[in-house]
Design an enzyme around this catalytic site. Sequence first.
Site, mmCIF file in Angstrom:
data_model
loop_
_atom_site.group_PDB
_atom_site.id
_atom_site.type_symbol
_atom_site.label_atom_id
_atom_site.label_comp_id
_atom_site.label_asym_id
_atom_site.label_seq_id
_atom_site.Cartn_x
_atom_site.Cartn_y
_atom_site.Cartn_z
ATOM 1 N N ARG A 57 11.532 -1.330 10.739
ATOM 2 C CA ARG A 57 10.421 -0.970 11.634
ATOM 3 C C ARG A 57 10.303 -1.942 12.799
ATOM 4 O O ARG A 57 10.373 -3.158 12.595
ATOM 5 C CB ARG A 57 9.110 -0.962 10.828
ATOM 6 C CG ARG A 57 8.541 0.426 10.664
ATOM 7 C CD ARG A 57 7.417 0.471 9.702
ATOM 8 N NE ARG A 57 6.226 -0.262 10.124
ATOM 9 C CZ ARG A 57 5.081 -0.242 9.451
ATOM 10 N NH1 ARG A 57 4.967 0.469 8.356
ATOM 11 N NH2 ARG A 57 4.039 -0.925 9.867
ATOM 12 N N LYS A 84 0.834 -1.215 0.000
ATOM 13 C CA LYS A 84 0.000 0.000 0.000
ATOM 14 C C LYS A 84 0.868 1.264 0.000
ATOM 15 O O LYS A 84 0.642 2.185 -0.769
ATOM 16 C CB LYS A 84 -0.937 0.021 1.227
ATOM 17 C CG LYS A 84 -1.819 -1.218 1.356
ATOM 18 C CD LYS A 84 -2.728 -1.153 2.556
ATOM 19 C CE LYS A 84 -2.015 -1.176 3.903
ATOM 20 N NZ LYS A 84 -1.288 -2.427 4.209
ATOM 21 N N ARG A 89 -0.115 -9.108 13.256
ATOM 22 C CA ARG A 89 -0.729 -8.115 12.346
ATOM 23 C C ARG A 89 -1.527 -8.813 11.250
ATOM 24 O O ARG A 89 -2.604 -8.352 10.864
ATOM 25 C CB ARG A 89 0.361 -7.226 11.731
ATOM 26 C CG ARG A 89 0.918 -6.223 12.732
ATOM 27 C CD ARG A 89 2.270 -5.674 12.305
ATOM 28 N NE ARG A 89 2.237 -4.950 11.064
ATOM 29 C CZ ARG A 89 3.317 -4.745 10.295
ATOM 30 N NH1 ARG A 89 4.503 -5.234 10.654
ATOM 31 N NH2 ARG A 89 3.220 -4.057 9.196
ATOM 32 N N ARG A 106 11.870 -5.184 4.743
ATOM 33 C CA ARG A 106 11.603 -3.755 4.485
ATOM 34 C C ARG A 106 12.585 -2.864 5.252
ATOM 35 O O ARG A 106 12.935 -3.128 6.399
ATOM 36 C CB ARG A 106 10.178 -3.417 4.929
ATOM 37 C CG ARG A 106 9.938 -1.923 4.894
ATOM 38 C CD ARG A 106 8.501 -1.552 4.986
ATOM 39 N NE ARG A 106 7.827 -2.115 6.139
ATOM 40 C CZ ARG A 106 6.518 -2.044 6.320
ATOM 41 N NH1 ARG A 106 5.745 -1.469 5.428
ATOM 42 N NH2 ARG A 106 5.969 -2.564 7.404
ATOM 43 N N ARG A 109 -9.830 0.216 8.618
ATOM 44 C CA ARG A 109 -9.376 -1.146 8.904
ATOM 45 C C ARG A 109 -10.403 -1.931 9.682
ATOM 46 O O ARG A 109 -10.144 -3.085 10.024
ATOM 47 C CB ARG A 109 -8.098 -1.099 9.746
ATOM 48 C CG ARG A 109 -6.859 -0.828 8.947
ATOM 49 C CD ARG A 109 -5.782 -0.474 9.933
ATOM 50 N NE ARG A 109 -4.671 -1.360 9.808
ATOM 51 C CZ ARG A 109 -3.499 -0.988 9.280
ATOM 52 N NH1 ARG A 109 -3.315 0.229 8.845
ATOM 53 N NH2 ARG A 109 -2.517 -1.827 9.216
HETATM 54 P P1 AP5 Z 1 4.820 -1.560 1.852
HETATM 55 O O1 AP5 Z 1 4.422 -0.771 0.656
HETATM 56 O O2 AP5 Z 1 5.548 -0.844 2.945
HETATM 57 O O3 AP5 Z 1 3.578 -2.379 2.406
HETATM 58 P P2 AP5 Z 1 2.284 -1.863 3.155
HETATM 59 O O4 AP5 Z 1 1.105 -2.554 2.559
HETATM 60 O O5 AP5 Z 1 2.246 -0.361 3.190
HETATM 61 O O6 AP5 Z 1 2.558 -2.506 4.565
HETATM 62 P P3 AP5 Z 1 2.536 -1.885 6.034
HETATM 63 O O7 AP5 Z 1 3.286 -2.841 6.903
HETATM 64 O O8 AP5 Z 1 3.006 -0.457 6.060
HETATM 65 O O9 AP5 Z 1 1.048 -1.969 6.344
HETATM 66 P P4 AP5 Z 1 0.419 -1.980 7.716
HETATM 67 O O10 AP5 Z 1 -0.971 -1.811 7.290
HETATM 68 O O11 AP5 Z 1 0.719 -3.102 8.591
HETATM 69 O O12 AP5 Z 1 1.154 -0.768 8.470
HETATM 70 P P5 AP5 Z 1 0.692 0.684 8.862
HETATM 71 O O13 AP5 Z 1 1.873 1.538 8.885
HETATM 72 O O14 AP5 Z 1 -0.497 1.125 8.066
HETATM 73 O O15 AP5 Z 1 5.724 -2.772 1.321
HETATM 74 C C1 AP5 Z 1 6.379 -3.646 2.218
HETATM 75 C C2 AP5 Z 1 7.761 -4.021 1.653
HETATM 76 O O16 AP5 Z 1 7.587 -4.721 0.424
HETATM 77 C C3 AP5 Z 1 8.652 -2.821 1.343
HETATM 78 O O17 AP5 Z 1 9.951 -3.134 1.719
HETATM 79 C C4 AP5 Z 1 8.567 -2.645 -0.179
HETATM 80 O O18 AP5 Z 1 9.774 -2.169 -0.684
HETATM 81 C C5 AP5 Z 1 8.274 -4.075 -0.660
HETATM 82 N N1 AP5 Z 1 7.337 -4.077 -1.791
HETATM 83 C C6 AP5 Z 1 6.163 -3.385 -1.860
HETATM 84 N N2 AP5 Z 1 5.550 -3.613 -3.049
HETATM 85 C C7 AP5 Z 1 6.358 -4.473 -3.717
HETATM 86 C C8 AP5 Z 1 6.273 -5.108 -5.007
HETATM 87 N N3 AP5 Z 1 5.239 -4.884 -5.834
HETATM 88 N N4 AP5 Z 1 7.252 -5.942 -5.375
HETATM 89 C C9 AP5 Z 1 8.298 -6.178 -4.552
HETATM 90 N N5 AP5 Z 1 8.454 -5.616 -3.313
HETATM 91 C C10 AP5 Z 1 7.494 -4.780 -2.915
HETATM 92 O O19 AP5 Z 1 0.148 0.441 10.358
HETATM 93 C C11 AP5 Z 1 1.036 0.149 11.420
HETATM 94 C C12 AP5 Z 1 0.245 0.047 12.723
HETATM 95 O O20 AP5 Z 1 -0.410 1.302 12.996
HETATM 96 C C13 AP5 Z 1 -0.881 -0.992 12.738
HETATM 97 O O21 AP5 Z 1 -0.411 -2.277 13.063
HETATM 98 C C14 AP5 Z 1 -1.810 -0.402 13.812
HETATM 99 O O22 AP5 Z 1 -1.328 -0.650 15.107
HETATM 100 C C15 AP5 Z 1 -1.712 1.089 13.561
HETATM 101 N N6 AP5 Z 1 -2.735 1.587 12.622
HETATM 102 C C16 AP5 Z 1 -2.515 2.132 11.398
HETATM 103 N N7 AP5 Z 1 -3.679 2.452 10.805
HETATM 104 C C17 AP5 Z 1 -4.657 2.094 11.665
HETATM 105 C C18 AP5 Z 1 -6.071 2.137 11.594
HETATM 106 N N8 AP5 Z 1 -6.719 2.627 10.527
HETATM 107 N N9 AP5 Z 1 -6.770 1.675 12.665
HETATM 108 C C19 AP5 Z 1 -6.149 1.192 13.754
HETATM 109 N N10 AP5 Z 1 -4.806 1.097 13.866
HETATM 110 C C20 AP5 Z 1 -4.063 1.545 12.829
#
Ligand code: AP5
Length: 231
Positions: A162, A15, A173, A129, A90
Amino acid sequence: MAEVTILLGAPGAGKGTASERLIKRLGYEHVATGDMLREALKEGTALGLKAEQYMKRGELVPDEVIIQLVEERLDKGGRRTQFLFDGFPRTLAQAELLQKAVEKRRGKVAQVFLLDAPREVLIQRLTGRRICRSCGANFHVTNMPPKKPGICDSCGGELYHRPDDTETTIANRLDVYTTQTQPLISHYEGQGVLVRVDSSRQVDGLVAEIVGAIERRGARQGAKPVGDCGR
Ligand code: AP5
């Protein structure tokens, strides 16, 4: 008016990586709740410190905390009316609160892209990552390596791993995603706005498919085609 496009998908689905490219192409306002929470934690705000305990365990931060952040962000969008949401909503409760928030601003949820990838791909991506401490750019030790190990290509900042990208927290997660976030798939399918995309392939192809779907929707509605806005 606020028109919202959502990237929905499990942790590691890509994402954040797709968002970085999409906002450059489309000029949308990027709203990433995970980034906003990490920013609040870095600044040491009460909200950031409250969120930290949930994030460390890989659990969701309570809905009321998140929706407040999102409402503030919608209001700060200024003249921008197009928003790209990454990691929000979410839960069904968050989806309902978002619906009310956009209706209040005479807007709507336009499209929801479900980024779909197998669990083994998600785990490989998250464990490898690396993120820039200064500008937030995203890398992967093997999939998207920086030119110099540990150093950001864009700004020369230090890359870090991270703290919630450990195997135990990743497993939690992914379970939280299955139980609390996956119900959103049928929710948005029922509204006729869900578009499934295979996110296990190259990011350029993924981004092209999303832009194509946004353009086709715009064409159906008589809008101008989207283009590189040069941001
Ligand atoms: P990346 O693009 O970073 O993946 P992502 O889907 O953004 O994954 P996240 O881990 O950031 O999602 P998340 O939802 O767990 O975390 P968030 O920060 O929102 O890609 C990952 C890796 O793969 C990278 O190294 C990239 O280079 C590689 N990659 C990507 N695409 C690729 C491709 N096509 N080919 C090859 N490699 C690729 O949330 C963190 C925490 O915050 C949650 O656990 C929760 O506690 C809290 N939180 C956030 N939002 C909420 C909410 N709405 N409600 C409640 N709690 C929340």
